[in-house]
Design an enzyme around this catalytic site. Structure first.
Site, PDB file in Angstrom:
ATOM      1  N   CYS A  26       0.867  -1.172   0.000  1.00  0.00           N
ATOM      2  CA  CYS A  26       0.000   0.000   0.000  1.00  0.00           C
ATOM      3  C   CYS A  26       0.906   1.225   0.000  1.00  0.00           C
ATOM      4  O   CYS A  26       2.054   1.139  -0.433  1.00  0.00           O
ATOM      5  CB  CYS A  26      -0.932  -0.011   1.217  1.00  0.00           C
ATOM      6  SG  CYS A  26      -0.064  -0.023   2.792  1.00  0.00           S
ATOM      7  N   ALA A  27       0.457   2.345   0.506  1.00  0.00           N
ATOM      8  CA  ALA A  27       1.254   3.573   0.453  1.00  0.00           C
ATOM      9  C   ALA A  27       2.489   3.518   1.331  1.00  0.00           C
ATOM     10  O   ALA A  27       3.501   4.144   1.027  1.00  0.00           O
ATOM     11  CB  ALA A  27       0.390   4.764   0.861  1.00  0.00           C
TER      12      ALA A  27
END
Length: 456
Positions: A26-27
């Site tokens: 994810c980020a």
């Protein structure tokens, strides 16, 4: 930073190439699904260069690297492990098999509501802005600009069942557009607008049964249950109807059957369920007052660890859509818990002399102040235990305050500092005071308690 070296260092600590079922990111985090979780050495992983924290959650081993870095680590890791790239959804599907029933329900609701949050946030921001404008008399409510902004602010809640219908059908394995159609049926103009029921509504006689013709604008549970039923009907019809007629008969029969059942049975039952949950929560808040805020604020971060907190989106959306409530009184409490995690984490920065821990704590604390607490919780506070306890105390104190002074929000999705954008204008000052209390108490308790703060 040598990303290939980092990847090579991680592999043996994760049980080798054979133990990696899938990889995604994810980020900020590398998300791995392992064949055997017991083969992973979390303590050793935490000491690898660039790693800011490591924890298990939602059936995945999640390793925190931070924005920008994780992409490069992921690319090097998939190459070193000799595995194909997996999307987040593929990794999540594999991880879901390891979840318990409660976690699966939470994940399901999260997948349904997270895509909708931007629309609700946009409407909530506009509602907050219009509330401020109206409170201070800056613009005449009869002004054309005000009227148009008011239309924009309420749109997402009016068509909420349609938005939920689309994402829910996709999650339940049905046709998203049929799900949206079912949401449209529940908000059809022939039904009295849910917010206008006080002015009266009519009933329809259906074979001797009087059916209240009330719409489901802003509701959550009626469309969730209806689309779940619709998806089952659609799947059964696709199995029974010949391929040559599938394109015509399946959607036709699905809409007819699901529409009737939704209007006659599921809709009223779902409304009763949603109203019941809202009534229990609002009664608890109004009668228990600050004690309820103390309890919810103190326990929220514990719930976050399990991942079940994602299911709260449905309840919060139901509160906003309920004509008799219309505000979110839960999110300010969650916001206090998140801010408290940031305060407790920042205290570790002042206490520790370990350079690696210092490098992690500051960005983790800042992230928590923006409402993203994973790095603070799993990377620092749970790691040293006592900061996490300090954060629970801070969250309880902040939660008690915001409930006692009736702080409300007009949307879902934003907490901590960004949450100021969706706080009712009349509650903004008390919300800020609540954040100061939560942060200050957590920071002080975390600073005073004695515990080791080195990477070992």
């Amino acid at each position: 930073m040598d990303f290939e070296q980092i990847s090579c260092s991680l592999l043996p600590l994760l049980g080798g190439k054979e133990n990696i079922a899938s990889a995604a990111h994810c980020a900020t985090r590398l998300r791995l699904v392992l064949v055997d979780d017991s083969l992973a050495d979390q303590q050793a992983i935490g000491k690898v260069e660039g790693v800011k924290g490591c924890f298990r959650n939602a059936g995945q081993m999640q390793i925190i690297f931070g924005t920008g870095v994780v992409n490069k680590v992921y690319a090097a890791f998939t190459q070193a492990a000799g595995i194909s790239e997996s999307s987040k959804s593929e990794a999540a599907d594999i991880a879901a098999k390891k979840l318990n029933p409660f976690q699966r329900i939470a994940r399901l609701l999260s997948n349904i509501f997270v895509p909708i949050i931007p629309a609700i946030v946009a409407s909530g921001l506009l509602m907050g802005l219009l509330g401020m404008v109206k409170t201070y008399g800056w613009v005449d409510p009869g002004n054309a600009i005000y009227i148009m902004l008011d239309m924009c602010s309420s749109a997402a809640f009016i068509i909420l069942p349609i938005l939920i219908g689309f994402t829910a059908a996709r999650e339940f394995g049905g046709n998203p557009y049929l799900g949206a159609t079912l949401g449209g049926i529940l908000t059809h103009p022939a039904l009295t607008n849910a917010w206008g029921v006080a002015a009266g509504f009519h009933t329809m006689n259906f074979f001797g049964f009087e059916i209240a013709m009330i719409g489901y604008q802003g509701t959550v549970f009626p469309v969730l249950l209806a689309v779940w039923f619709m998806s089952i009907v659609e799947k059964q019809l696709r199995r029974a109807i010949p391929d040559a007629l599938d394109l015509i008969l399946t959607p036709f029969l699905t809409v007819i059957i699901s529409g009737f059942i939704a209007l006659l049975i599921i809709g009223p039952a779902g409304r009763a369920l949603g109203d019941g949950i809202s009534f229990v929560l609002s009664t608890l808040i109004s009668h228990a007052g600050w004690l309820a805020g103390l309890l919810f604020g103190g326990l929220y971060s514990v719930i976050v660890i399990t991942g079940i907190h994602h299911s709260f989106h449905a309840v919060e959306a139901g509160l906003l859509g309920n004509p008799s409530i219309g505000v979110n009184f839960l999110l300010p409490i969650w916001a206090m818990a998140n801010v408290a995690q940031g305060g407790a984490c920042l205290a570790v920065w002042f206490k520790t002399k370990d350079a690696k821990i210092k490098a992690i704590t500051l960005p983790s604390a800042f992230s928590a102040m923006l409402g993203i607490t994973e790095a603070a919780i799993f990377g620092i506070n749970l790691r040293f235990v006592k900061p996490f306890i300090a954060a629970l105390i801070g969250g309880a104190a902040g939660g008690a305050w915001v409930v006692s002074v009736h702080v409300y929000m007009t949307a879902v999705g934003l907490t901590a500092i960004p949450g100021m954008a969706i706080v009712q204008a009349s509650s903004l000052l008390n919300y800020i005071i609540g954040m100061v209390i939560a942060f200050g108490v957590a920071f002080t308790v975390s600073l005073v308690l004695k515990y080791k703060t080195d990477a070992e």
